[in-house]
Design a protein around this motif. Sequence first.
Motif, PDB file in Angstrom:
ATOM      1  N   SER A 444      -5.399   5.647  -1.291  1.00 22.64           N
ATOM      2  CA  SER A 444      -4.090   5.473  -1.921  1.00 22.64           C
ATOM      3  C   SER A 444      -2.976   5.458  -0.883  1.00 22.64           C
ATOM      4  CB  SER A 444      -3.835   6.584  -2.939  1.00 22.64           C
ATOM      5  OG  SER A 444      -3.625   7.828  -2.304  1.00 22.64           O
ATOM      6  N   GLY A 445      -3.147   6.220   0.193  1.00 27.35           N
ATOM      7  CA  GLY A 445      -2.149   6.221   1.254  1.00 27.35           C
ATOM      8  C   GLY A 445      -2.047   4.884   1.962  1.00 27.35           C
ATOM      9  N   LEU A 446      -3.136   4.149   2.018  1.00 31.83           N
ATOM     10  CA  LEU A 446      -3.144   2.838   2.667  1.00 31.83           C
ATOM     11  C   LEU A 446      -2.642   1.735   1.748  1.00 31.83           C
ATOM     12  CD1 LEU A 446      -6.668   3.061   4.385  1.00 31.83           C
ATOM     13  CD2 LEU A 446      -4.439   3.330   5.498  1.00 31.83           C
ATOM     14  N   ALA A 447      -2.873   1.859   0.429  1.00 35.28           N
ATOM     15  CA  ALA A 447      -2.575   0.762  -0.502  1.00 35.28           C
ATOM     16  C   ALA A 447      -1.111   0.693  -0.902  1.00 35.28           C
ATOM     17  CB  ALA A 447      -3.450   0.889  -1.744  1.00 35.28           C
ATOM     18  N   GLY A 448      -0.458   1.841  -1.100  1.00 37.10           N
ATOM     19  CA  GLY A 448       0.945   1.846  -1.497  1.00 37.10           C
ATOM     20  C   GLY A 448       1.183   1.144  -2.819  1.00 37.10           C
ATOM     21  N   SER A 449       2.181   0.238  -2.870  1.00 37.20           N
ATOM     22  CA  SER A 449       2.546  -0.447  -4.113  1.00 37.20           C
ATOM     23  C   SER A 449       1.489  -1.449  -4.562  1.00 37.20           C
ATOM     24  CB  SER A 449       3.888  -1.156  -3.949  1.00 37.20           C
ATOM     25  OG  SER A 449       3.807  -2.133  -2.923  1.00 37.20           O
ATOM     26  N   ASN A 450       0.535  -1.744  -3.681  1.00 38.44           N
ATOM     27  CA  ASN A 450      -0.560  -2.642  -4.055  1.00 38.44           C
ATOM     28  C   ASN A 450      -1.683  -1.896  -4.774  1.00 38.44           C
ATOM     29  OD1 ASN A 450       0.596  -4.961  -2.866  1.00 38.44           O
ATOM     30  ND2 ASN A 450      -0.135  -4.334  -0.846  1.00 38.44           N
ATOM     31  N   PRO A 452      -2.514  -1.152  -7.859  1.00 37.06           N
ATOM     32  CA  PRO A 452      -3.264  -1.728  -8.989  1.00 37.06           C
ATOM     33  C   PRO A 452      -4.441  -2.604  -8.556  1.00 37.06           C
ATOM     34  CG  PRO A 452      -0.923  -1.920  -9.387  1.00 37.06           C
ATOM     35  CD  PRO A 452      -1.079  -1.428  -7.980  1.00 37.06           C
ATOM     36  N   ALA A 453      -4.303  -3.272  -7.409  1.00 38.43           N
ATOM     37  CA  ALA A 453      -5.396  -4.123  -6.920  1.00 38.43           C
ATOM     38  C   ALA A 453      -6.573  -3.298  -6.431  1.00 38.43           C
ATOM     39  CB  ALA A 453      -4.887  -5.033  -5.799  1.00 38.43           C
ATOM     40  N   VAL A 454      -6.317  -2.030  -6.089  1.00 37.15           N
ATOM     41  CA  VAL A 454      -7.342  -1.160  -5.518  1.00 37.15           C
ATOM     42  C   VAL A 454      -7.930  -0.206  -6.565  1.00 37.15           C
ATOM     43  CG1 VAL A 454      -7.785   0.586  -3.722  1.00 37.15           C
ATOM     44  CG2 VAL A 454      -6.180  -1.281  -3.286  1.00 37.15           C
ATOM     45  N   ALA A 455      -7.150   0.099  -7.599  1.00 33.42           N
ATOM     46  CA  ALA A 455      -7.539   1.132  -8.572  1.00 33.42           C
ATOM     47  C   ALA A 455      -8.945   0.940  -9.152  1.00 33.42           C
ATOM     48  CB  ALA A 455      -6.496   1.196  -9.693  1.00 33.42           C
ATOM     49  N   PRO A 456      -9.365  -0.291  -9.530  1.00 31.10           N
ATOM     50  CA  PRO A 456     -10.727  -0.433 -10.073  1.00 31.10           C
ATOM     51  C   PRO A 456     -11.821  -0.058  -9.071  1.00 31.10           C
ATOM     52  CG  PRO A 456      -9.410  -2.372 -10.602  1.00 31.10           C
ATOM     53  CD  PRO A 456      -8.624  -1.565  -9.613  1.00 31.10           C
ATOM     54  N   GLY A 556       3.829 -14.721 -10.090  1.00 34.76           N
ATOM     55  CA  GLY A 556       4.648 -14.998  -8.910  1.00 34.76           C
ATOM     56  C   GLY A 556       3.734 -15.057  -7.703  1.00 34.76           C
ATOM     57  N   PHE A 557       4.319 -15.294  -6.562  1.00 33.77           N
ATOM     58  CA  PHE A 557       3.478 -15.354  -5.359  1.00 33.77           C
ATOM     59  C   PHE A 557       3.252 -13.928  -4.869  1.00 33.77           C
ATOM     60  CE2 PHE A 557       2.601 -16.009  -0.799  1.00 33.77           C
ATOM     61  CZ  PHE A 557       1.502 -16.846  -0.942  1.00 33.77           C
ATOM     62  N   ASN A 558       2.190 -13.321  -5.379  1.00 31.99           N
ATOM     63  CA  ASN A 558       1.857 -11.952  -4.984  1.00 31.99           C
ATOM     64  C   ASN A 558       0.351 -11.825  -4.880  1.00 31.99           C
ATOM     65  OD1 ASN A 558       0.815 -11.402  -7.663  1.00 31.99           O
ATOM     66  ND2 ASN A 558       2.950 -11.168  -8.341  1.00 31.99           N
ATOM     67  N   ILE A 559      -0.099 -10.668  -4.464  1.00 31.40           N
ATOM     68  CA  ILE A 559      -1.525 -10.477  -4.208  1.00 31.40           C
ATOM     69  C   ILE A 559      -2.347 -10.627  -5.486  1.00 31.40           C
ATOM     70  CG2 ILE A 559      -1.362  -7.959  -4.476  1.00 31.40           C
ATOM     71  CD1 ILE A 559      -3.536  -7.722  -2.334  1.00 31.40           C
ATOM     72  N   GLY A 560      -1.789 -10.189  -6.619  1.00 27.99           N
ATOM     73  CA  GLY A 560      -2.524 -10.309  -7.870  1.00 27.99           C
ATOM     74  C   GLY A 560      -2.739 -11.751  -8.281  1.00 27.99           C
ATOM     75  N   THR A 561      -1.698 -12.559  -8.149  1.00 25.34           N
ATOM     76  CA  THR A 561      -1.806 -13.977  -8.496  1.00 25.34           C
ATOM     77  C   THR A 561      -2.803 -14.685  -7.587  1.00 25.34           C
ATOM     78  OG1 THR A 561       0.516 -13.930  -9.174  1.00 25.34           O
ATOM     79  CG2 THR A 561      -0.494 -16.086  -8.898  1.00 25.34           C
ATOM     80  N   VAL A 562      -2.786 -14.324  -6.310  1.00 18.47           N
ATOM     81  CA  VAL A 562      -3.735 -14.923  -5.363  1.00 18.47           C
ATOM     82  C   VAL A 562      -5.164 -14.561  -5.745  1.00 18.47           C
ATOM     83  CG1 VAL A 562      -4.530 -14.898  -2.967  1.00 18.47           C
ATOM     84  CG2 VAL A 562      -2.085 -15.030  -3.466  1.00 18.47           C
TER      85      VAL A 562
END
Length: 595
Positions: A444-450, A452-456, A556-562
């Motif tokens: 969690s310390g590495l992911a930050g605001s990203n 949700p992409a890591v939670a699963p 939008g152009f974000n990691i989730g969309t990619v």
Amino acid sequence: MSTGALSFLAIIPIITVLFFLVFLRWPAKKAMPIAFLVTVLVAYFVWEVPVNQIAGASLQGITTALEVLFIVFGAILMLNTLKESGAIQTIRQGFTDISPDRRIQAIIICWLFGSFIEGASGWGTPAAIIAPLLVAVGFPAMGAVMVALIIQSAPVSFGAVGTPILIGVQSGLAGSSAVEETAASIGMTLDQYVRMIGGEVAIFHGIVGLFIPLFMVTMLTFFFGENRSIKEGLAVWKFALFAGLSFTIPFTLVANLLGPEFPAMFGGLIGLAIVVPAAKKGLFMPKKDWDFAASSTWDPAWTGNLKIEPAQTLQPVSPVKAWIPYIIVGVLLVITRLESLPFGAWLKAFVIKAEKVFGSSISIESTPLFLPGFILLIVSVLSAFLYKMNRSTYGRAWKESGKTILAASPALLFSVPMVQVFINSDANNGGFESMPLVLAESVSGLAGSNWPAVAPAIGALGAFVAGSNTISNMMFSLFQFGTAQNVGINPSIVVALQAVGGAAGNMICVHNVVAASAAAGLIGKEGELIRKTFIPTVYYVFFAGGAGYIFIHGLGFNIGTVMAAIIAVLFLYACYQGQLQNKAEQQFYKWNRSA
């Protein structure tokens, strides 16, 4: 000690499992004792876990392993009873009558019937029942176990009548003032808030799980087909998506309208009611049937010691009579899991319990009569009377089942205690969090605001280690909630992603793999199976992470969309290749007819 160093030490037990089981491909009965020893050493010397706590956790693990073995024994005994009576031949013919195409059989038996069993019982029971049934139908043992494990994904969050949500998530969040305040701010009690999370879980599973049938058959044709072809699996993309929708739509609606108790059960039953008649009418079916090569040409690694030979001396069994034992199992699992009925309470009344084992903080409790294994055992005995089996014939079923269980026991009797020592490392003199929580906090310390992409992936890690979506949710739900609040995102969606990842992790958890392999008579190939089922697990957590990111941050152009775009492109390409394969098969079919 720094967080990085502590995290590295915490991951050593997991690396040990992966190294010996997956990379060196050792059988679990050799790899897991080493993993258990390594976990004990890390717990004792680094976390400073007291010896009595380690001993208590180990005994708790042995108890759980015996429960799993009981379930597997019941599943194998059921199958051997049907084999010795001749009923399995009728069941085999019944699936052939629906379609001789192995891809279609895998979807109907695993995805739909397996999801119903998962919804009723959980505990890894579907893989233990489905894998040997597929062997009986004519699948190679390794292929049968692989596809049986792959469906241990979408329906798992609602297995055992919603236990991973109602017990796992709720227990994980209970007692937190932050959770209660958040629920109260939107006019909900904790129970209502958890049920809302359950609805969100179903939506994510409905999106991601839609493609699992296609994933399953593609891996089947690639790894176990004569041509090792991905395209032969993709050729049934229309039927696979039809079956996916037939399950996921009612599954999602039930979760959001009725609650977490019944989505997997109702999804499986409704799916069967839609898909089986459609298959019989040829809707969305390929022109060319697909089958395995002759069993004499199979790789010896694919086969196990479970042999299903025709019972020539017995009278033929009617289709209805052949299916009665499985129907009874399904009914009994449902009525004993419904809290509104008294049957479950009656079975739970017999409790084997030990408080504060060896003076530790660990208490052990088992309700053996409530386990699915007891129901399977009872139905097996009833089946012997139903089919009028003599003592020697039924005795063979018990003897063969006992041999299989003895072969599987060493792996489970070390793998599950290893898990319990790992999880219960929170009671220590080093002042550290438990090993899994240290790992999660490091990520969690590495992911930050990203996040949700890591939670699963955290949920999947918990299930891989613990062997249970319920326990993964208990361990990590509050951590996921707190992490979401810290980075300013919707905590209910993040907790839902935890539960989705926890379900996906069941595909690769060691004791599920060992149990399903044992049920199919396949011993010593656990690492090879984990290497295969790791592929759909990665897909599941990757796609769920991307979808979760979009749910929270929008398009939008974000990691989730990619992430979602990558899945979309791969899916469209797969459908295109499947359509090309279909056209080629149709031309071949027309050419054969004209010839």
